[in-house]
Design an enzyme around this catalytic site. Structure first.
Site, mmCIF file in Angstrom:
data_model
loop_
_atom_site.group_PDB
_atom_site.id
_atom_site.type_symbol
_atom_site.label_atom_id
_atom_site.label_comp_id
_atom_site.label_asym_id
_atom_site.label_seq_id
_atom_site.Cartn_x
_atom_site.Cartn_y
_atom_site.Cartn_z
ATOM 1 N N SER A 17 0.714 -6.062 -9.100
ATOM 2 C CA SER A 17 1.418 -5.077 -8.281
ATOM 3 C C SER A 17 2.896 -5.245 -8.447
ATOM 4 O O SER A 17 3.351 -5.920 -7.662
ATOM 5 C CB SER A 17 0.885 -5.208 -6.821
ATOM 6 O OG SER A 17 1.978 -4.501 -5.933
ATOM 7 N N ASP A 63 2.779 1.168 -7.327
ATOM 8 C CA ASP A 63 2.592 1.684 -5.930
ATOM 9 C C ASP A 63 3.427 2.553 -5.704
ATOM 10 O O ASP A 63 4.417 2.196 -5.390
ATOM 11 C CB ASP A 63 2.388 0.246 -4.885
ATOM 12 C CG ASP A 63 1.319 -0.524 -5.175
ATOM 13 O OD1 ASP A 63 0.205 -0.110 -5.020
ATOM 14 O OD2 ASP A 63 1.510 -1.776 -5.317
ATOM 15 N N HIS A 83 -1.144 3.995 -8.238
ATOM 16 C CA HIS A 83 -1.765 4.014 -6.970
ATOM 17 C C HIS A 83 -0.836 5.018 -6.118
ATOM 18 O O HIS A 83 0.157 4.584 -5.637
ATOM 19 C CB HIS A 83 -1.977 2.676 -6.236
ATOM 20 C CG HIS A 83 -2.623 2.759 -4.933
ATOM 21 N ND1 HIS A 83 -2.439 1.327 -4.294
ATOM 22 C CD2 HIS A 83 -2.963 3.362 -4.305
ATOM 23 C CE1 HIS A 83 -2.971 1.641 -3.228
ATOM 24 N NE2 HIS A 83 -3.293 2.701 -2.976
ATOM 25 N N GLY A 95 -0.442 -8.843 -6.246
ATOM 26 C CA GLY A 95 1.135 -8.958 -5.880
ATOM 27 C C GLY A 95 1.846 -10.041 -5.661
ATOM 28 O O GLY A 95 2.244 -10.939 -6.715
ATOM 29 N N HIS A 97 0.208 -2.321 -12.206
ATOM 30 C CA HIS A 97 -0.419 -1.721 -10.933
ATOM 31 C C HIS A 97 1.026 -1.003 -10.297
ATOM 32 O O HIS A 97 1.820 -1.942 -9.842
ATOM 33 C CB HIS A 97 -1.263 -2.737 -9.976
ATOM 34 C CG HIS A 97 -1.757 -1.709 -8.734
ATOM 35 N ND1 HIS A 97 -2.812 -1.048 -8.760
ATOM 36 C CD2 HIS A 97 -1.251 -1.715 -7.593
ATOM 37 C CE1 HIS A 97 -3.045 -0.578 -7.494
ATOM 38 N NE2 HIS A 97 -1.845 -0.976 -6.972
ATOM 39 N N MET A 126 0.078 6.453 -2.831
ATOM 40 C CA MET A 126 0.037 6.420 -1.201
ATOM 41 C C MET A 126 1.027 7.379 -0.689
ATOM 42 O O MET A 126 2.074 7.397 -0.277
ATOM 43 C CB MET A 126 0.168 5.060 -0.730
ATOM 44 C CG MET A 126 -0.703 4.040 -1.035
ATOM 45 S SD MET A 126 -0.018 2.225 -0.825
ATOM 46 C CE MET A 126 0.509 2.017 -2.777
ATOM 47 N N GLY A 174 0.798 -0.084 2.192
ATOM 48 C CA GLY A 174 2.012 0.260 2.757
ATOM 49 C C GLY A 174 3.072 -1.091 2.287
ATOM 50 O O GLY A 174 4.229 -0.858 2.043
ATOM 51 N N PHE A 175 2.486 -2.136 2.591
ATOM 52 C CA PHE A 175 3.325 -3.259 2.106
ATOM 53 C C PHE A 175 2.506 -4.555 1.237
ATOM 54 O O PHE A 175 1.296 -4.655 1.415
ATOM 55 C CB PHE A 175 3.850 -3.683 3.523
ATOM 56 C CG PHE A 175 4.582 -3.051 4.444
ATOM 57 C CD1 PHE A 175 5.870 -2.987 4.114
ATOM 58 C CD2 PHE A 175 3.969 -2.256 5.177
ATOM 59 C CE1 PHE A 175 6.689 -1.799 4.740
ATOM 60 C CE2 PHE A 175 4.792 -1.177 5.951
ATOM 61 C CZ PHE A 175 6.069 -0.918 5.760
ATOM 62 N N GLY A 176 3.065 -5.398 0.709
ATOM 63 C CA GLY A 176 2.823 -6.281 -0.179
ATOM 64 C C GLY A 176 2.873 -7.540 0.911
ATOM 65 O O GLY A 176 3.422 -7.377 1.885
ATOM 66 N N GLY A 177 2.103 -8.553 0.549
ATOM 67 C CA GLY A 177 2.111 -10.036 1.376
ATOM 68 C C GLY A 177 1.284 -9.916 2.545
ATOM 69 O O GLY A 177 1.411 -11.076 3.478
ATOM 70 N N MET A 236 4.695 4.944 -2.853
ATOM 71 C CA MET A 236 4.513 5.427 -1.546
ATOM 72 C C MET A 236 5.864 6.649 -0.905
ATOM 73 O O MET A 236 6.803 6.311 -1.417
ATOM 74 C CB MET A 236 4.686 4.319 -0.816
ATOM 75 C CG MET A 236 4.032 2.985 -0.987
ATOM 76 S SD MET A 236 4.356 1.605 -0.003
ATOM 77 C CE MET A 236 3.293 0.502 -0.895
ATOM 78 N N MET A 295 -9.412 -0.779 -0.519
ATOM 79 C CA MET A 295 -8.103 -1.456 0.048
ATOM 80 C C MET A 295 -8.569 -2.647 0.702
ATOM 81 O O MET A 295 -9.641 -2.635 1.559
ATOM 82 C CB MET A 295 -7.279 -0.533 1.191
ATOM 83 C CG MET A 295 -6.578 0.786 0.128
ATOM 84 S SD MET A 295 -5.293 -0.074 -1.386
ATOM 85 C CE MET A 295 -4.312 -0.983 -0.233
ATOM 86 N N ASP A 355 -7.716 -4.257 -3.862
ATOM 87 C CA ASP A 355 -6.252 -4.424 -3.687
ATOM 88 C C ASP A 355 -5.662 -4.855 -2.392
ATOM 89 O O ASP A 355 -5.919 -4.163 -1.327
ATOM 90 C CB ASP A 355 -5.623 -2.901 -3.890
ATOM 91 C CG ASP A 355 -4.079 -2.738 -3.999
ATOM 92 O OD1 ASP A 355 -3.440 -3.711 -3.770
ATOM 93 O OD2 ASP A 355 -3.555 -1.646 -4.049
ATOM 94 N N GLY A 356 -5.240 -5.671 -2.502
ATOM 95 C CA GLY A 356 -4.144 -6.501 -1.072
ATOM 96 C C GLY A 356 -4.684 -7.630 -0.499
ATOM 97 O O GLY A 356 -5.988 -7.843 -0.514
ATOM 98 N N GLY A 357 -3.815 -8.698 -0.881
ATOM 99 C CA GLY A 357 -4.198 -9.989 -0.258
ATOM 100 C C GLY A 357 -4.837 -11.025 -1.144
ATOM 101 O O GLY A 357 -5.438 -11.942 -0.828
HETATM 102 C C1 DX5 Z 1 -0.326 -2.411 -0.695
HETATM 103 C C2 DX5 Z 1 -0.240 -2.264 -2.165
HETATM 104 C C3 DX5 Z 1 -0.689 -3.395 -2.823
HETATM 105 C C4 DX5 Z 1 0.041 -4.687 -2.483
HETATM 106 C C5 DX5 Z 1 -0.458 -6.005 -3.125
HETATM 107 O O1 DX5 Z 1 -0.037 -1.059 -0.076
HETATM 108 O O2 DX5 Z 1 -1.307 -0.906 -2.476
HETATM 109 O O3 DX5 Z 1 -0.908 -2.997 -4.304
HETATM 110 O O4 DX5 Z 1 1.372 -4.368 -2.707
HETATM 111 O O5 DX5 Z 1 0.326 -6.758 -2.862
HETATM 112 P P1 DX5 Z 1 -0.374 -8.282 -2.346
HETATM 113 O O6 DX5 Z 1 -1.250 -8.764 -3.369
HETATM 114 O O7 DX5 Z 1 0.984 -9.251 -2.136
HETATM 115 O O8 DX5 Z 1 -1.081 -7.902 -0.946
HETATM 116 ZN ZN ZN Z 2 -1.936 -0.766 -4.752
#
Ligand code: DX5
Ligand code: ZN
Length: 216
Positions: free
Chosen positions: A6, A33, A64, A195, A31, A66, A140-143, A35, A135, A173-175
Protein backbone atom coordinates in the site's frame (compact mmCIF):
# COMPACT_ATOMS: atom_id res chain seq x y z
CA UNK A 1 -0.19 -15.26 -2.01
CA UNK A 2 0.27 -12.11 -4.05
CA UNK A 3 1.58 -9.06 -2.19
CA UNK A 4 0.25 -5.57 -2.87
CA UNK A 5 2.25 -2.90 -1.01
CA UNK A 6 0.00 0.00 0.00
CA UNK A 7 1.65 3.19 -1.22
CA UNK A 8 -0.20 5.04 1.54
CA UNK A 9 2.88 4.35 3.68
CA UNK A 10 5.40 5.62 1.10
CA UNK A 11 7.40 8.85 0.99
CA UNK A 12 5.07 10.92 -1.21
CA UNK A 13 7.83 13.41 -2.03
CA UNK A 14 9.28 10.54 -4.07
CA UNK A 15 6.05 8.82 -5.13
CA UNK A 16 7.34 7.59 -8.49
CA UNK A 17 10.64 6.27 -7.10
CA UNK A 18 8.76 4.53 -4.29
CA UNK A 19 6.66 2.66 -6.86
CA UNK A 20 9.83 1.67 -8.71
CA UNK A 21 11.39 0.55 -5.41
CA UNK A 22 8.36 -1.69 -4.69
CA UNK A 23 8.48 -3.08 -8.22
CA UNK A 24 12.14 -4.04 -7.73
CA UNK A 25 11.39 -5.46 -4.28
CA UNK A 26 9.03 -8.03 -5.84
CA UNK A 27 5.61 -6.46 -5.33
CA UNK A 28 2.90 -8.15 -7.38
CA UNK A 29 0.42 -5.24 -7.41
CA UNK A 30 0.75 -1.56 -6.52
CA UNK A 31 -2.10 -0.80 -4.11
CA UNK A 32 -3.20 2.83 -4.45
CA UNK A 33 -5.49 4.17 -1.73
CA UNK A 34 -7.67 7.04 -2.94
CA UNK A 35 -9.50 8.92 -0.15
CA UNK A 36 -11.81 11.92 -0.46
CA UNK A 37 -12.10 13.17 3.14
CA UNK A 38 -15.82 12.41 2.96
CA UNK A 39 -16.26 8.65 2.66
CA UNK A 40 -13.31 8.32 5.05
CA UNK A 41 -11.78 10.95 7.37
CA UNK A 42 -8.56 11.33 5.37
CA UNK A 43 -7.50 12.74 1.97
CA UNK A 44 -4.78 11.25 -0.22
CA UNK A 45 -4.46 11.77 -3.99
CA UNK A 46 -6.51 11.48 -7.16
CA UNK A 47 -6.24 10.44 -10.79
CA UNK A 48 -3.97 13.35 -11.92
CA UNK A 49 -1.27 12.27 -9.47
CA UNK A 50 -1.68 8.63 -10.41
CA UNK A 51 -1.20 9.51 -14.07
CA UNK A 52 2.24 10.96 -13.28
CA UNK A 53 3.47 7.86 -11.47
CA UNK A 54 1.99 5.28 -13.85
CA UNK A 55 5.19 5.10 -15.92
CA UNK A 56 7.35 4.04 -12.94
CA UNK A 57 6.18 0.39 -13.07
CA UNK A 58 4.46 -2.02 -15.44
CA UNK A 59 2.93 -3.95 -12.54
CA UNK A 60 -0.79 -4.07 -11.88
CA UNK A 61 -2.17 -0.79 -10.48
CA UNK A 62 -4.80 -1.87 -7.95
CA UNK A 63 -6.82 1.25 -7.18
CA UNK A 64 -8.86 1.21 -3.95
CA UNK A 65 -11.44 4.01 -4.06
CA UNK A 66 -12.53 5.19 -0.62
CA UNK A 67 -14.73 7.93 -2.03
CA UNK A 68 -18.46 8.69 -1.76
CA UNK A 69 -19.24 8.81 -5.48
CA UNK A 70 -16.93 6.41 -7.32
CA UNK A 71 -19.07 6.31 -10.49
CA UNK A 72 -18.22 9.97 -11.22
CA UNK A 73 -14.48 9.28 -11.33
CA UNK A 74 -14.18 5.89 -13.07
CA UNK A 75 -13.19 7.39 -16.42
CA UNK A 76 -10.49 9.51 -14.76
CA UNK A 77 -8.87 6.52 -13.05
CA UNK A 78 -9.13 4.39 -16.20
CA UNK A 79 -7.49 7.19 -18.20
CA UNK A 80 -4.77 7.40 -15.54
CA UNK A 81 -3.89 3.72 -16.07
CA UNK A 82 -5.76 1.66 -13.48
CA UNK A 83 -5.73 -2.12 -14.04
CA UNK A 84 -8.14 -2.97 -11.21
CA UNK A 85 -10.60 -0.56 -9.60
CA UNK A 86 -12.31 -1.50 -6.35
CA UNK A 87 -15.00 0.64 -4.74
CA UNK A 88 -17.04 0.32 -1.57
CA UNK A 89 -20.47 -1.31 -1.56
CA UNK A 90 -21.25 1.29 1.17
CA UNK A 91 -20.61 4.22 -1.23
CA UNK A 92 -23.41 6.34 -2.71
CA UNK A 93 -22.96 5.15 -6.31
CA UNK A 94 -25.15 2.44 -7.83
CA UNK A 95 -23.09 -0.76 -7.67
CA UNK A 96 -24.26 -2.27 -10.97
CA UNK A 97 -23.80 0.98 -12.92
CA UNK A 98 -20.34 1.46 -11.43
CA UNK A 99 -19.26 -2.12 -12.21
CA UNK A 100 -20.59 -1.79 -15.77
CA UNK A 101 -18.74 1.50 -16.22
CA UNK A 102 -15.43 -0.03 -15.09
CA UNK A 103 -15.90 -3.11 -17.31
CA UNK A 104 -16.79 -0.93 -20.31
CA UNK A 105 -13.25 0.45 -20.05
CA UNK A 106 -11.70 -3.05 -20.03
CA UNK A 107 -10.53 -2.60 -16.45
CA UNK A 108 -11.09 -5.22 -13.73
CA UNK A 109 -13.77 -4.36 -11.19
CA UNK A 110 -14.02 -5.19 -7.51
CA UNK A 111 -16.22 -4.47 -4.51
CA UNK A 112 -14.91 -3.60 -1.04
CA UNK A 113 -16.63 -4.34 2.27
CA UNK A 114 -15.93 -2.44 5.49
CA UNK A 115 -15.63 -4.37 8.79
CA UNK A 116 -19.30 -3.94 9.73
CA UNK A 117 -20.59 -5.01 6.29
CA UNK A 118 -21.42 -8.71 5.90
CA UNK A 119 -19.84 -10.81 3.14
CA UNK A 120 -23.32 -11.65 1.85
CA UNK A 121 -23.86 -8.03 0.78
CA UNK A 122 -21.69 -8.63 -2.31
CA UNK A 123 -23.09 -12.09 -3.22
CA UNK A 124 -25.59 -10.61 -5.76
CA UNK A 125 -22.70 -9.03 -7.70
CA UNK A 126 -20.18 -11.89 -7.65
CA UNK A 127 -20.85 -12.98 -11.22
CA UNK A 128 -20.13 -9.43 -12.46
CA UNK A 129 -16.84 -8.73 -10.68
CA UNK A 130 -13.21 -9.87 -10.63
CA UNK A 131 -12.30 -9.21 -7.00
CA UNK A 132 -13.73 -8.74 -3.51
CA UNK A 133 -11.65 -6.71 -1.07
CA UNK A 134 -12.29 -7.52 2.59
CA UNK A 135 -11.19 -4.69 4.89
CA UNK A 136 -9.38 -5.99 7.97
CA UNK A 137 -9.29 -2.48 9.53
CA UNK A 138 -11.67 0.49 9.32
CA UNK A 139 -10.65 2.27 6.10
CA UNK A 140 -8.89 5.63 6.34
CA UNK A 141 -5.44 5.14 7.80
CA UNK A 142 -2.43 2.86 7.60
CA UNK A 143 -0.79 1.30 10.64
CA UNK A 144 -3.92 -0.01 12.40
CA UNK A 145 -4.32 -3.40 14.09
CA UNK A 146 -5.48 -6.40 12.07
CA UNK A 147 -9.05 -7.56 12.82
CA UNK A 148 -8.83 -11.36 12.81
CA UNK A 149 -12.61 -11.62 13.15
CA UNK A 150 -12.90 -10.50 9.50
CA UNK A 151 -11.39 -13.77 8.23
CA UNK A 152 -14.66 -15.75 8.40
CA UNK A 153 -15.95 -13.29 5.78
CA UNK A 154 -13.12 -14.27 3.43
CA UNK A 155 -13.97 -17.94 4.09
CA UNK A 156 -17.66 -17.35 3.34
CA UNK A 157 -16.77 -15.53 0.12
CA UNK A 158 -14.37 -18.25 -0.98
CA UNK A 159 -17.02 -20.93 -0.34
CA UNK A 160 -19.63 -19.01 -2.34
CA UNK A 161 -17.20 -18.30 -5.20
CA UNK A 162 -16.23 -21.98 -5.39
CA UNK A 163 -19.84 -23.16 -5.10
CA UNK A 164 -20.81 -20.98 -8.07
CA UNK A 165 -17.58 -21.83 -9.92
CA UNK A 166 -16.70 -18.15 -10.41
CA UNK A 167 -13.38 -16.53 -11.24
CA UNK A 168 -13.25 -13.94 -8.45
CA UNK A 169 -10.18 -13.31 -6.31
CA UNK A 170 -10.17 -12.21 -2.67
CA UNK A 171 -7.98 -9.42 -1.38
CA UNK A 172 -7.55 -8.43 2.29
CA UNK A 173 -6.41 -4.99 3.42
CA UNK A 174 -5.30 -3.56 6.72
CA UNK A 175 -2.84 -4.52 9.43
CA UNK A 176 -1.44 -7.50 7.54
CA UNK A 177 2.06 -8.66 8.46
CA UNK A 178 4.17 -11.73 9.12
CA UNK A 179 2.11 -12.67 12.22
CA UNK A 180 -1.26 -12.96 10.47
CA UNK A 181 -0.67 -13.45 6.73
CA UNK A 182 -0.74 -17.26 7.01
CA UNK A 183 -4.20 -17.01 8.60
CA UNK A 184 -5.30 -14.88 5.63
CA UNK A 185 -4.00 -17.51 3.22
CA UNK A 186 -5.84 -20.26 5.13
CA UNK A 187 -9.06 -18.25 4.94
CA UNK A 188 -8.79 -18.10 1.15
CA UNK A 189 -7.22 -14.68 0.60
CA UNK A 190 -5.38 -14.48 -2.75
CA UNK A 191 -3.88 -10.98 -2.49
CA UNK A 192 -2.62 -9.35 0.72
CA UNK A 193 -2.25 -5.58 0.94
CA UNK A 194 0.63 -4.54 3.21
CA UNK A 195 1.59 -0.97 3.97
CA UNK A 196 3.42 -0.77 7.27
CA UNK A 197 4.83 -4.30 7.04
CA UNK A 198 6.65 -3.49 3.80
CA UNK A 199 7.48 0.23 4.09
CA UNK A 200 8.64 0.19 7.70
CA UNK A 201 10.90 -2.80 7.07
CA UNK A 202 14.65 -2.17 6.64
CA UNK A 203 14.62 -4.23 3.47
CA UNK A 204 11.29 -4.28 1.56
CA UNK A 205 12.50 -7.08 -0.68
CA UNK A 206 13.12 -9.34 2.33
CA UNK A 207 9.82 -8.24 3.87
CA UNK A 208 7.85 -9.21 0.75
CA UNK A 209 9.72 -12.54 0.48
CA UNK A 210 9.02 -13.28 4.16
CA UNK A 211 5.30 -12.54 3.76
CA UNK A 212 5.12 -14.96 0.84
CA UNK A 213 7.19 -17.58 2.70
CA UNK A 214 4.80 -17.48 5.69
CA UNK A 215 1.96 -18.58 3.41
CA UNK A 216 3.70 -21.72 2.11
C1 DX5 B 1 -6.58 1.70 4.81
C2 DX5 B 1 -5.98 1.36 3.46
C3 DX5 B 1 -4.92 0.30 3.54
C4 DX5 B 1 -3.82 0.59 4.51
C5 DX5 B 1 -2.87 -0.57 4.64
O1 DX5 B 1 -7.70 2.51 4.64
O2 DX5 B 1 -6.98 0.91 2.60
O3 DX5 B 1 -4.48 0.00 2.24
O4 DX5 B 1 -3.11 1.73 4.20
O5 DX5 B 1 -1.82 -0.21 5.47
P1 DX5 B 1 -1.34 -1.13 6.69
O6 DX5 B 1 -0.79 -2.37 6.10
O7 DX5 B 1 -0.32 -0.30 7.38
O8 DX5 B 1 -2.55 -1.37 7.55
ZN1 ZN C 1 -6.43 -0.04 0.62
Amino acid sequence: MLIAPSLLSCDFSRFGEEIKRMDEAGADYMHLDVMDGHFVPNITFGAPVMKYVRSFSDKVFDVHLMISEPLKYIDDFCDAGADIITFHIESDSDAVKTIEKIKSRNVKAGLVIKPKTPAQSVFPYLDMIDMVLVMTVEPGFGGQSFMADMLPKAEALKAEINKRNLDVIIEADGGIGEKNIADCAKAGVDVAVAGTAVFKADDPKKAIALLKEKCK
